[in-house]
Design a protein around this motif. Structure first.
Motif: not given
Length: 324
Positions: A13-15, A301-305, A311-313
């Motif tokens: 969410e910080v992106l 790119l707009d969907d980077v979050a 990836l993290e999950s």
């Protein structure tokens, strides 16, 4: 230009996506219009604060594009050249454009498409330094690779098979195990159901492996240590589940005179010569057909979050790219 920016460490969410003005390239720089951007776990480390960065900051270390301008003193590149990179000096690859030092830039090979390069370069150079220079894998050796169905893991399976090694992968669930087995692994263990050290000892006739490549960290630490043969090498090159515990010298002694190392691609490509040699080895492996890239996720790119969250999950497999 449009660019990803973060003002404090945290979750996806910080992106933030911002519109910024890009100055003319300075001396020794080129201006690049990105066509594809690589997504790597390094980006997760930087965003979460595990790899501290001065705030605010951009994000991303790997991209492919076209030269749109050159600064004073640049002679190796010209407007219109296809180029790529997979290193610093600052985090700024997650953007439509950027200025980048020519000394760290590479010409894109004609035999590879932009998305292939963006998905493969950093991961391929990671495999190159791990298996060719950190611990040079030899024909006939057993090799254990965690996260075998990830971007690095899949290329490591292919590279290791080419070297004649007996590749043993570890992946999560039957689908990822199947994917690893289709990409060079002679064996693949399911970390959700298998006793990894016991299975490794069974496969190796009770001896263990001479080297473990572990990018998982905390959750796989004991498994890696207990899978090694005497005088084996524990190569810890990532921490997707958190940092492994401190390694006591006495435990390395008691478990068979083991070696423990924590290498990074930054060190192994610190010089321009090492960088170019590593990239050339990766490009050559693709030219020979040894390596094939699995681009299993594409994000705007707009969907980077969303890309970071996936990836993290662990919801991704193979490689992912962002499209500017």
């Amino acid at each position: 230009m449009k660019a990803v920016r973060i003002y404090s460490a945290g979750g996806p969410e910080v992106l933030k996506i911002e519109n910024l003005e890009l100055p003319d390239p300075a001396a020794g720089e080129v201006r690049i219009r990105h066509t594809a951007i690589g997504l790597n776990f390094q980006d997760i480390y930087a965003r979460s604060g595990q790899y501290p960065a001065p705030m605010p900051t951009g994000l991303g270390t790997e991209a492919v594009g076209v030269v749109e301008g050159v600064g004073p003193g640049v002679t190796d590149f010209k407007v219109g050249d296809r180029v790529c990179y997979a290193s610093g000096p600052v985090l700024a690859a997650c953007a439509t454009h950027r200025n980048y030092p020519a000394a760290r830039l590479l010409h894109s090979p004609a035999h590879m498409q932009d998305e292939q390069i963006a998905a493969a370069l950093l991961k391929g150079m990671t495999v190159e330094y791990l298996m060719q220079r950190c611990y040079p894998v030899q024909k006939g050796q057993f090799v254990l690779m965690h996260a075998a169905a990830g971007g690095v893991g899949l290329m490591a399976g292919q590279w290791g098979q080419h070297l004649g090694a007996h590749m043993i992968g570890v992946a999560a669930g039957p689908e990822k195990v199947k994917l690893a087995l289709a990409n060079g692994y002679e064996y693949c263990l399911d970390r959700l159901t298998d006793d990894i050290p016991a299975r490794v000892k069974e496969i190796t006739g009770g001896v263990g492996v001479p080297v473990v490549y572990d990018s998982v960290g905390k959750n796989s630490f004991e498994q890696s240590l207990n899978s090694l043969a005497p005088r084996g090498y524990f190569v810890s090159f990532g921490t997707t589940t958190g940092a492994p515990p401190p390694v006591a010298a006495s435990s390395l002694q008691k478990m068979g005179s083991l070696y423990f190392t924590r290498p990074t691609l930054v060190t192994y490509t610190a010089s321009t010569e090492d960088l170019r040699n590593s990239a050339a080895a990766v490009f050559d492996m693709f030219a020979k057909g040894v390596l094939k890239i699995n681009i299993n996720q594409r994000y705007a790119l707009d969907d980077v979050a969303k890309a970071h969250a996936d990836l993290e999950s662990g919801r991704t497999s193979g490689s992912s790219v962002l499209i500017p």
